[in-house]
Design an enzyme around this catalytic site. Structure first.
Site, PDB file in Angstrom:
ATOM      1  N   LYS A 180       8.158  -7.055 -16.709  1.00 45.80           N
ATOM      2  CA  LYS A 180       9.110  -6.521 -18.027  1.00 45.80           C
ATOM      3  C   LYS A 180       9.561  -6.976 -19.321  1.00 45.80           C
ATOM      4  O   LYS A 180       9.390  -8.283 -19.733  1.00 45.80           O
ATOM      5  CB  LYS A 180      10.896  -7.070 -17.533  1.00 45.80           C
ATOM      6  CG  LYS A 180      12.215  -6.713 -17.831  1.00 45.80           C
ATOM      7  CD  LYS A 180      12.114  -5.406 -17.237  1.00 45.80           C
ATOM      8  CE  LYS A 180      13.327  -4.374 -18.227  1.00 45.80           C
ATOM      9  NZ  LYS A 180      12.423  -3.615 -19.361  1.00 45.80           N
ATOM     10  N   LYS A 185       4.705  -7.908 -22.518  1.00 48.97           N
ATOM     11  CA  LYS A 185       4.798  -7.699 -23.601  1.00 48.97           C
ATOM     12  C   LYS A 185       3.146  -5.786 -24.208  1.00 48.97           C
ATOM     13  O   LYS A 185       2.560  -6.304 -23.472  1.00 48.97           O
ATOM     14  CB  LYS A 185       5.281  -8.112 -24.819  1.00 48.97           C
ATOM     15  CG  LYS A 185       5.567  -8.153 -25.846  1.00 48.97           C
ATOM     16  CD  LYS A 185       7.294  -7.530 -24.868  1.00 48.97           C
ATOM     17  CE  LYS A 185       8.523  -8.091 -26.558  1.00 48.97           C
ATOM     18  NZ  LYS A 185       9.677  -8.350 -26.517  1.00 48.97           N
ATOM     19  N   ASP A 204      11.384  -2.901 -28.382  1.00 48.93           N
ATOM     20  CA  ASP A 204      11.854  -3.889 -29.434  1.00 48.93           C
ATOM     21  C   ASP A 204      11.300  -3.207 -31.438  1.00 48.93           C
ATOM     22  O   ASP A 204      12.304  -1.884 -31.121  1.00 48.93           O
ATOM     23  CB  ASP A 204      10.432  -3.893 -28.990  1.00 48.93           C
ATOM     24  CG  ASP A 204      10.677  -5.370 -29.492  1.00 48.93           C
ATOM     25  OD1 ASP A 204      11.424  -6.997 -28.733  1.00 48.93           O
ATOM     26  OD2 ASP A 204       9.259  -6.569 -30.361  1.00 48.93           O
TER      27      ASP A 204
END
Length: 451
Positions: free
Chosen positions: A78, A114, A154
């Site tokens: 995640k 990520k 993000d």
């Protein structure tokens, strides 16, 4: 640590964790965790791929795409997807490494990862962004899924990009599942997800203020850097709770209050509109006593503030700026960004905490203070699994509980593993690092990942 190529951001994140583990009694009490550290610091999987897309002029463009699937001991990988020209493996490994322990602190079933690409959304048309997102997800879709890896947004990835990527995933895999978080409310998104990181940061700092005996948010002067999602909602929540916000910033400069000026709700709403259009803060004309300072971060220009919230990007508070905040009477520093403070800045804050006891400066690292965003992403995953939507009040209450638990876990763990003198505030950076690490390391041990 040895690497094939220099990875300065990742090495800094690793060093920050190791320093706090080494300076605690953890390895004395549990020497076996040194083995766990060696294993957890290498990603389970790194995926790198090319993204070929067509610009509006019909030219072929190519970018590098990445997904670092760092650790799945506590649940599916995640962590966000970042679209920015600075994206490289070092930055994504640092963010993924931080994400492992941040996600552990939420108490939810999430691993750490990520990803992203060195694509710059600025100056691109909607059609170009859509074509890029579709090409990016066409490749990434083979490696993710609701029970495998659940990316989020993000920097450079807002609701629009998540929508394009979700649509591409659905078409590519012929599945409608909770594979991305930050989705639209009509197709699986969660209420309060956009606000969650900023709100959670303010809830966390509220516990710091209370435990330090400094009252509540009422009347506090707050310096905030950044002007994106985290900074916007942190500022709005601070104002709602009675604080005065005196700065915002972006990569080109800072908006700082002068005399008795302050940032208003109207200022923030206007800046939100500006940022949706991907425009710079310098294009905003404030109505009150605010001035724009070209090429500067706010910390040297805000004067006395009670609370400093770095909410922009990594390494945005250096040693000089940390010393200026200390001199200006700042008592509470908490990161809304990931690794917002340099190691030297953290050392300044930690030294002040130890030296001043009751009136000490208190610093909270991003992996604890900004875990609210990924926490609500986890709640979105839960809602998707149940095919349900919770009310705003339900999600907000769960967010408050998660931030309180993360704070209390950091305090309790620091008291357990960090030697301190009478009257000293507990080290939140040490407590949070150790708590997250132990939880992940223990799960890995039970899975047979190390022995």
């Amino acid at each position: 640590m040895s690497h094939l190529a220099p990875e300065p951001e990742f090495e800094q994140a690793y060093k920050e964790l190791v320093l706090t583990l080494e300076n605690s009694t953890l390895f004395q009490k549990h020497p076996e965790y040194r083995t766990a550290l060696k294993v957890v610091s290498i990603p389970e999987r790194v995926i790198q791929f090319r993204v070929v897309w067509e610009d509006d002029a019909g030219n072929v463009q190519v970018n590098r795409g990445y997904r670092v699937q760092f650790n799945s001991a506590l649940g599916p990988y995640k962590g966000g997807l970042r679209l920015h020209p600075s994206v490289n493996l070092s930055i994504l490994k640092f963010l993924g490494f931080e994400q492992i322990f941040k996600n552990a602190l939420t108490g939810l079933m999430m691993g750490g990862g990520k990803g992203g690409a060195d694509f710059d959304p600025k100056g691109k048309s909607d059609a170009e962004i859509r074509r890029f997102c579709v090409a990016f997800m066409r490749e990434l879709s083979r490696h993710i899924g609701a029970d495998t890896d659940v990316p989020a947004g993000d920097i450079g990835v807002s609701g629009r990009e998540i929508g394009y990527m979700f649509g591409a995933y659905r078409r590519e895999r012929n599945k409608f599942e909770g594979v991305l978080t930050g989705k639209g409310l009509d197709w699986g998104g969660s209420l309060i997800r956009p606000e969650a990181t900023g709100y959670g940061l303010v809830y966390y700092v509220g516990h710091m203020i209370e435990l330090a005996g400094a009252g509540n948010w009422e009347g506090k002067r707050v310096a905030i850097s950044g002007s994106g999602n985290v900074a916007q909602y942190a500022a709005l929540k601070c104002i709602e709770l009675g604080a005065t916000v005196v700065s915002l910033s972006d990569s080109k400069g800072s908006l700082v209050a002068v005399d008795d000026g302050y940032v208003t709700v109207e200022d923030i709403e206007a800046i939100m509109d500006l940022k949706v259009k991907r425009k710079a803060l310098s294009e905003y004309t404030p109505k009150g006593k605010l001035r724009y300072i070209e090429g500067a971060r706010p910390w040297l220009h805000v004067g006395h503030v009670d609370v400093a919230l770095p909410c922009a990007t990594q390494n945005e508070v250096n040693k000089e700026e940390a010393l200026a905040l200390v001199a200006g009477g700042t008592r509470f520093i908490a990161e809304g960004s990931n690794m917002g403070c340099t190691l030297e800045a953290i050392e300044v804050f930690e030294n002040e905490r130890r030296a001043k006891k009751g009136e000490a400066i208190w610093y909270a690292p991003g992996k604890a203070a900004n875990c609210g965003g990924v926490a609500v992403s986890g709640l979105e995953m839960s809602q998707n699994s149940q095919r349900l939507s919770w009310t705003k009040e339900e999600v907000d209450q769960k967010l408050k509980d998660i931030m309180k638990n993360a704070f209390e876990l950091g305090v309790a763990t620091a008291k357990k593993y960090v030697e301190s003198s009478e009257g000293e505030l507990p080290s939140l950076v040490a407590g949070s690092n150790i708590a997250g690490f132990v939880k992940v390391a223990q799960a890995m041990f039970e899975h047979g990942d190390w022995w």
